[in-house]
Design an enzyme around this catalytic site. Structure first.
Site, PDB file in Angstrom:
ATOM      1  N   CYS A   2     -13.144 -27.690  22.548  1.00  0.00           N
ATOM      2  CA  CYS A   2     -11.722 -27.889  22.294  1.00  0.00           C
ATOM      3  C   CYS A   2     -11.144 -26.706  21.528  1.00  0.00           C
ATOM      4  O   CYS A   2     -11.853 -25.907  20.950  1.00  0.00           O
ATOM      5  CB  CYS A   2     -11.446 -29.168  21.519  1.00  0.00           C
ATOM      6  SG  CYS A   2     -12.128 -30.661  22.228  1.00  0.00           S
ATOM      7  N   LYS A 597     -18.512 -23.423  24.681  1.00  0.00           N
ATOM      8  CA  LYS A 597     -19.103 -22.263  24.021  1.00  0.00           C
ATOM      9  C   LYS A 597     -19.498 -22.581  22.591  1.00  0.00           C
ATOM     10  O   LYS A 597     -20.580 -22.234  22.139  1.00  0.00           O
ATOM     11  CB  LYS A 597     -18.101 -21.102  24.045  1.00  0.00           C
ATOM     12  CG  LYS A 597     -18.606 -19.823  23.375  1.00  0.00           C
ATOM     13  CD  LYS A 597     -19.740 -19.201  24.154  1.00  0.00           C
ATOM     14  CE  LYS A 597     -20.163 -17.869  23.567  1.00  0.00           C
ATOM     15  NZ  LYS A 597     -21.323 -17.313  24.273  1.00  0.00           N
TER      16      LYS A 597
END
Length: 602
Positions: A2, A597
């Site tokens: 997010c 990531k």
């Protein structure tokens, strides 16, 4: 996982929000949205899918204040109703949130009976709670926000807008990253400095359980009880060239190619003018004082720890143990009397590692963070930090951070060993050897076309594959298999070659791809014996070998480097294997499905 962006002031909020969200795409997401205010007018726009789909829906949306969000689903499916931003019951308040609210169901039952919810997210519960306190109990926005923050449990970064007051954004954080970006005539909010690097390189940290009132011309930091806190700004060492692809089709390929440069940057960072290795003396002493080193990490960083274990033990004369952060967060094993925790994290925001670090700090255990991001949470909260100097890594699949982590730990091991008078450390010419590694990587990169052909023949249609190796090569096999599976979706496992006969060889059948790694002269012939075993059962074998153990039949031959550093050069062809396998399957190399990531929730 997010991302949050926000801006207030003399700007085109829509453009800044969209551009900021694009910069945060690397973190992983499945939906996105923005809320923009222009006086009494406001616009809420959401989309499932890529930022480009959101951008296409924002034509005519203008304003000077706004918040935006990329969502990676944790509560509720990826739908527009579940996408952020979320509105309160009366739609006056709008909120974006990263993290997980642990007690959201309790809040819903105790405080929000009769409220109507459009989605299934914990975030919607939070904004309804704030709205209830402001509108039903008559509290000011600030007091309503504070009251909600005292009730909410979990990890979060919040950015809140009151549609009746477009001059301010309220933000708060706990265990989830959030920064303030400082501009001229405007100020910003972001999860990551890269989101706003086009607008500013001046940032202000927010610490856990702090609330910030952000206006166009001021930033006020408070704790949850209203006590003001002074906070200096810092300059982010980033520029636009660091975060662009340039002429590359994918960030991953660019970052693979950057690895020789990263090795040389590390040499510059950790040597003096005379070429001597220089590491913070306090870090050296922390290692000297420890009777055991515990490396805590996740994913690729965990593999980098394994690849560095032998080097650290032999050069520092200190035993090293590896731990998976997500396991240690809920129960540590019996520790030695004088432990040192080393946390390895590209982002410095890994939630599982932070959970362990918090416990380590409570126990008084000294800690070192090895990270690519200065000012990150793990960097701030550990006693010491070593930086990777690798530049931003955008692709979800880590490449240059892995090799930089091993190289950085090599500098640590060398410095401690020299200080201890360790003969191996004194004889280890790290600067020279790492220069050879950089040259070896460059040589491998010049063979991309050859590697691509071999990969296409081996992996284009397969569903399963195996990497095998012994010693250091086994640790590289673990990382190589992760890289292949996470972006190509080929089910791949990395095994110690000697373990094949203890069960795994049952999976070998006609045409099964097996990729073998060979760099150790003592172990190479044993691995070749395992190669013969799988070949006899129909496996298609691809061998990657260093020159000192290579044979004419090997597929990819690498320059021989120092054994401590061989995982750095050996991993590069496996990164290219993963890249080309993914490319020829028509998949998105940089943004694999279901992955983020930076994993900022537990």
């Amino acid at each position: 996982m997010c991302g949050i962006v926000g801006v207030v002031g003399n700007t085109n909020a829509t453009d800044i929000l969209i551009q900021g969200l694009e910069k945060l795409e690397y973190r992983g997401y499945d939906s996105a949205g923005i809320f923009v205010l222009d006086g009494a007018d406001n616009h809420l726009v959401k989309a499932v899918g890529r930022i480009a789909e959101l951008s296409a829906k924002t034509a005519g949306v203008e304003g000077t204040t706004g918040i935006g969000h990329t969502r990676w689903a944790t509560h509720g499916k990826p739908t527009e109703d579940n996408a952020h931003p979320h509105r309160s019951e009366t739609e006056r308040f709008v909120l974006v949130h990263n993290g997980v609210i642990e007690n959201y169901l309790e809040i819903k039952e105790e405080y929000l009976a009769g409220h109507h919810f459009k989605g299934q997210t914990d975030t919607e519960i939070a904004v309804h709670l704030i709205g209830k306190f402001a509108e039903e109990e008559g509290l000011s926005v600030l007091e309503a926000f504070k009251k909600a923050l005292h009730i909410i449990r979990g990890s979060y970064a919040f950015a809140l807008v009151d549609s009746q007051d477009p001059e301010v954004i309220y933000v708060a954080k706990n265990k989830s990253p959030l920064l303030i970006g400082l501009g001229e005539g405007y100020n910003m909010v972001c999860s990551d400095a890269m989101a706003m690097i086009r607008e500013t390189n001046q940032y202000m940290e927010i610490h856990d359980q702090e609330l910030v009132i952000v206006k166009a011309d001021s930033v006020e930091v408070q704790d949850y009880d209203g006590n003001r806190r002074e906070r200096a700004s810092y300059t982010a060492e980033l520029d636009l060239s660091d975060i662009g692809k340039g002429t590359y089709p994918y960030y991953m390929l660019k970052e693979i190619d950057e690895q020789p440069t990263v090795m040389r940057k590390l040499i510059q960072a950790y040597t003096d003018e005379a070429g001597q290795v220089v590491v913070d003396p306090d870090i050296i002493k922390a290692v000297q004082d420890a009777d055991r080193i515990y490396i805590l990490a996740a994913g690729t960083s965990y593999h980098a720890g394994f690849a560095s274990k032998k080097m650290l033990e032999e050069l520092t004369d200190t035993p090293v143990e590896l731990g998976i952060s997500s396991e240690w967060g809920y129960g540590m094993p019996l520790l030695s009397k004088k432990p040192l925790f080393i946390f390895i994290s590209q982002s410095g925001e890994t939630a599982d590692s932070r959970q362990v670090l918090v416990k380590a700090n409570e126990m008084g255990i000294p800690s070192l963070t090895v990270t690519n991001v200065p000012g990150s949470t793990l960097s701030r909260e550990a006693n010491y930090t070593m930086l990777l100097h690798a530049g931003p890594e955008i692709a979800v699949a880590s490449t240059k951070a892995y090799t930089a982590q091993i190289a950085a730990l090599a500098f640590l091991a060398k410095a401690v060993g020299e200080a201890n008078g360790n003969a191996k450390a004194q004889a280890f010419d790290l600067v020279h050897e790492l220069s050879i590694v950089a040259q070896s990587i460059e040589s491998t990169l010049s063979e991309k076309e050859t590697i691509e052909v071999k990969v296409r023949e081996l992996l284009e249609t397969t569903r399963n594959a195996f990497y095998i190796g012994r010693g250091q090569d086994y640790y590289v096999a673990m990382e190589a298999s992760l890289k292949l599976k996470e972006i190509s979706y080929i089910q791949c496992e990395g095994f110690a070659a000697g373990e094949l006969k203890h069960g795994t060889i049952a999976l070998i059948e006609e045409g099964t791809p097996v990729l073998a790694l060979l760099s150790d002269p003592v172990l190479a012939n044993h691995t070749r014996g395992n190669i013969q075993e799988v070949a006899a059962r129909g496996a298609k074998v691809l061998t990657i070998a260093e020159e000192n153990v290579a044979k004419d039949t090997d597929d990819i031959v690498l320059t021989t480097v120092h054994p401590y550093l061989s995982p750095i050069s050996m991993v590069v062809p496996t990164q290219l294997v993963a890249y080309f396998a993914t490319l020829h399957r028509g998949l998105d190399v940089d943004k694999p499905r279901n992955l983020a990531k930076s994993v900022t929730v537990e």
